[in-house]
Structures are given as C-alpha cells and as structure tokens.
Design a protein around this motif. Structure first.
Motif, short mmCIF file in Angstrom:
data_model
loop_
_atom_site.label_atom_id
_atom_site.label_comp_id
_atom_site.label_asym_id
_atom_site.label_seq_id
_atom_site.Cartn_x
_atom_site.Cartn_y
_atom_site.Cartn_z
N VAL A 35 0.83 -1.21 0.00
CA VAL A 35 0.00 0.00 0.00
C VAL A 35 0.87 1.26 0.00
O VAL A 35 0.54 2.24 -0.67
N ARG A 36 1.98 1.26 0.70
CA ARG A 36 2.86 2.44 0.76
C ARG A 36 3.45 2.79 -0.59
O ARG A 36 3.76 3.94 -0.84
N LYS A 37 3.60 1.81 -1.46
CA LYS A 37 4.16 2.07 -2.78
C LYS A 37 3.17 2.84 -3.66
O LYS A 37 3.55 3.38 -4.68
N GLY A 38 1.91 2.87 -3.29
CA GLY A 38 0.90 3.61 -4.03
C GLY A 38 0.32 2.81 -5.20
O GLY A 38 0.84 1.78 -5.58
N GLY A 39 -0.77 3.33 -5.76
CA GLY A 39 -1.41 2.71 -6.90
C GLY A 39 -2.06 1.38 -6.60
O GLY A 39 -2.15 0.52 -7.46
N THR A 40 -2.53 1.19 -5.36
CA THR A 40 -3.13 -0.08 -4.97
C THR A 40 -4.62 0.06 -4.71
O THR A 40 -5.09 1.12 -4.28
N VAL A 41 -5.34 -1.02 -4.98
CA VAL A 41 -6.77 -1.09 -4.68
C VAL A 41 -7.10 -2.49 -4.20
O VAL A 41 -6.41 -3.45 -4.55
N GLU A 42 -8.14 -2.60 -3.39
CA GLU A 42 -8.63 -3.92 -2.99
C GLU A 42 -9.39 -4.51 -4.16
O GLU A 42 -10.23 -3.84 -4.77
N CYS A 43 -9.09 -5.74 -4.48
CA CYS A 43 -9.65 -6.36 -5.68
C CYS A 43 -9.67 -7.87 -5.50
O CYS A 43 -8.63 -8.47 -5.26
N SER A 44 -10.84 -8.47 -5.61
CA SER A 44 -10.94 -9.92 -5.59
C SER A 44 -10.77 -10.44 -7.01
O SER A 44 -11.10 -9.75 -7.97
N PRO A 56 -12.59 -20.32 -7.12
CA PRO A 56 -13.10 -19.53 -6.00
C PRO A 56 -12.60 -18.09 -6.06
O PRO A 56 -11.55 -17.81 -6.63
N TRP A 57 -13.34 -17.19 -5.45
CA TRP A 57 -12.91 -15.80 -5.33
C TRP A 57 -11.79 -15.73 -4.32
O TRP A 57 -11.85 -16.35 -3.26
N ARG A 58 -10.76 -14.95 -4.63
CA ARG A 58 -9.64 -14.72 -3.72
C ARG A 58 -9.53 -13.23 -3.46
O ARG A 58 -9.47 -12.43 -4.39
N LEU A 59 -9.50 -12.85 -2.19
CA LEU A 59 -9.35 -11.45 -1.81
C LEU A 59 -7.90 -11.04 -2.03
O LEU A 59 -6.98 -11.77 -1.69
N GLY A 60 -7.70 -9.86 -2.62
CA GLY A 60 -6.34 -9.43 -2.89
C GLY A 60 -6.18 -7.94 -3.01
O GLY A 60 -7.12 -7.16 -2.82
N LEU A 107 -16.40 -8.47 -1.02
CA LEU A 107 -16.62 -7.26 -0.25
C LEU A 107 -17.95 -6.64 -0.68
O LEU A 107 -18.36 -6.79 -1.83
N PRO A 108 -18.62 -5.92 0.20
CA PRO A 108 -19.91 -5.32 -0.18
C PRO A 108 -19.73 -4.20 -1.21
O PRO A 108 -18.72 -3.51 -1.24
N GLY A 109 -20.72 -4.07 -2.09
CA GLY A 109 -20.75 -2.97 -3.06
C GLY A 109 -19.80 -3.10 -4.22
O GLY A 109 -19.38 -2.10 -4.79
N VAL A 110 -19.43 -4.32 -4.60
CA VAL A 110 -18.49 -4.50 -5.71
C VAL A 110 -19.23 -4.79 -7.01
O VAL A 110 -20.39 -5.21 -6.99
#
Length: 153
Positions: A35-44, A56-60, A107-110
C-alpha cells in the motif's frame, strides 16, 4: 507427573500463539509495504477456465505498474504477484453485479468485470472507485490499442 504435562501443554500452546502472531505480523507488514508504494486497490480475483466452473474468489490487492496490473493475495507471504494482467491485449468481455451466492464471498458494493489477458480468462471484483480507476487505466492505453468497455448489465 500431571504438573509436567500441564507445563508441556502450556509451552506448546505458547509456541503456537507466538507463531500465529508472527505470521499475522508478517502479512500485515507485507500489506502495508504494498500500500505504501501507491497505486493499490482492494480487488478480488478468480480464474475462469474455458470449460467447467470458475475457481473460487480470492481477496487481494491490485497494484498498477505501468502497463501491468499486479495482483497479490491478501493472505499470503509472497512478494511476487500471483497474477500479472497486461493492459496491451486485454479484452474486457463483461461487467455485472455479483450473483447472490457470489456476494457472500466478496466485499460489499463491488462490481464484477470479466477480462481476457491472452489465453487467460479472469473475473475481477472491485468497488466503484477502484473500478473507475481500472477503467481509466484501460482508457489511458497508448494510441493504437482500442478499448471497448461494456456497460453494466
């Protein structure tokens, strides 16, 4: 004899708790490093084979690096990405809301976006702001790489 057995069991339990705490700390530091490197988002992410059921869905965590999107599992120890998605040649084939059974593991709202990167079919699930960033990244491709982004169903 019973006192020694209790002491041994206590020592084993202490070691197990210590190992679990160290593993959790390593995963937390790894995530913070990404996350500190920037340009990151939560994405399954899930892989969709040509035949049969999707995996299966994998959280990443997805991280943009130039013309590639690097996807890392949240609960993992590897510094290298599990999946690398290349912007050049990426084909977006669909966009939809997750089904009722799928929504339980996401995650909710995806929203779910189906893509093909070469011979690999994937589905990505991300929130509205992450999806906007992903679509902007696709549209920012160099000239000569047309991007066709379907509207949600």
């Amino acid at each position: 004899m019973g006192g020694h057995l209790a002491a041994d069991a206590g020592s084993v339990l202490a070691v197990v708790v210590l190992v679990a705490a160290v593993l959790f700390a390593v995963m937390a530091v790894r995530r913070r490093w990404f996350v500190r490197k920037g340009g990151t988002v939560e994405c399954s992410l899930r892989v969709c084979p040509e035949t049969g059921e999707p995996g299966p869905w994998r959280l990443g965590i997805a991280r943009y690096q130039g013309d590639t999107l690097h996807w890392h599992r949240v609960f993992g120890f590897r510094a290298r990405p599990r999946q690398v998605i290349h912007r050049r040649g990426l084909v977006v084939s669909g966009r939809r809301a997750p089904g009722d059974r799928e929504a339980e593991g996401l995650l909710p709202g995806v929203e779910v976006i189906a893509v093909r990167d070469g011979g690999t079919r994937l589905e990505l699930a991300m929130g509205a702001s992450a999806l906007t960033g992903f679509l902007s990244w696709l549209e920012a491709a160099p000239p000569g790489f047309p991007v066709d982004i379907p509207q949600p169903e």
